[in-house]
Design a protein around this motif. Structure first.
Motif, PDB file in Angstrom:
ATOM      1  N   SER A  32       0.843  -1.184   0.000  1.00 17.45           N
ATOM      2  CA  SER A  32       0.000   0.000   0.000  1.00 17.45           C
ATOM      3  C   SER A  32       0.880   1.235   0.000  1.00 17.45           C
ATOM      4  N   ASP A  33       0.335   2.319  -0.530  1.00 21.65           N
ATOM      5  CA  ASP A  33       1.090   3.571  -0.522  1.00 21.65           C
ATOM      6  C   ASP A  33       0.887   4.354   0.780  1.00 21.65           C
ATOM      7  N   ILE A  34       0.230   3.749   1.771  1.00 20.01           N
ATOM      8  CA  ILE A  34       0.050   4.449   3.047  1.00 20.01           C
ATOM      9  C   ILE A  34       1.377   4.530   3.801  1.00 20.01           C
ATOM     10  N   THR A  35       1.480   5.551   4.602  1.00 22.66           N
ATOM     11  CA  THR A  35       2.674   5.733   5.435  1.00 22.66           C
ATOM     12  C   THR A  35       2.266   5.631   6.902  1.00 22.66           C
ATOM     13  N   PRO A  36       3.212   5.335   7.776  1.00 27.86           N
ATOM     14  CA  PRO A  36       2.876   5.325   9.205  1.00 27.86           C
ATOM     15  C   PRO A  36       2.286   6.664   9.661  1.00 27.86           C
ATOM     16  N   GLU A  37       2.786   7.756   9.104  1.00 28.08           N
ATOM     17  CA  GLU A  37       2.272   9.079   9.467  1.00 28.08           C
ATOM     18  C   GLU A  37       0.811   9.243   9.034  1.00 28.08           C
ATOM     19  N   GLU A  38       0.486   8.706   7.857  1.00 29.45           N
ATOM     20  CA  GLU A  38      -0.883   8.801   7.363  1.00 29.45           C
ATOM     21  C   GLU A  38      -1.826   7.982   8.252  1.00 29.45           C
TER      22      GLU A  38
END
Length: 103
Positions: free
Chosen positions: A65-71
């Protein structure tokens, strides 16, 4: 499904799938509750991520996924009844820029 790793496109581990949430009316998977952060389960957090944001990669044996921990950390706060709150669903899907699963 539980324990399946979630990776960023560059292969960095973002977290693991803790469990899935299924919409009672449609029977569709609505969210993967993802565990992230912490060390050996201590201090980790759990956040629901829209199922449409995850793509299974057979070569990696996990989701990409293109999600980041910050997101994930900045996702809309969960209320006591977040699993039954359509406004929360909409804010969350908008946050992750993914189509609503209920349409």
């Amino acid at each position: 499904m539980n324990g399946t790793e979630v990776y960023s496109p560059d292969g960095t581990n973002v977290g693991t799938i803790d469990h899935l949430m299924i919409d009672k009316q449609s029977g569709k998977v609505a969210y993967a509750v993802m565990a992230f952060g912490g060390f050996l389960g201590i201090g980790e957090d759990h956040r629901p991520v829209p199922w449409g944001k995850l793509n299974y990669d057979t070569n990696k044996g996990g989701f990409v996924s293109d999600i980041t921990p910050e997101e994930v950390q900045s996702a809309p706060d969960r209320t006591n009844d977040w699993y039954a709150d359509r406004a929360w669903d909409q804010r969350t899907h908008d946050h992750y820029q993914v189509p609503y699963y209920w349409i």
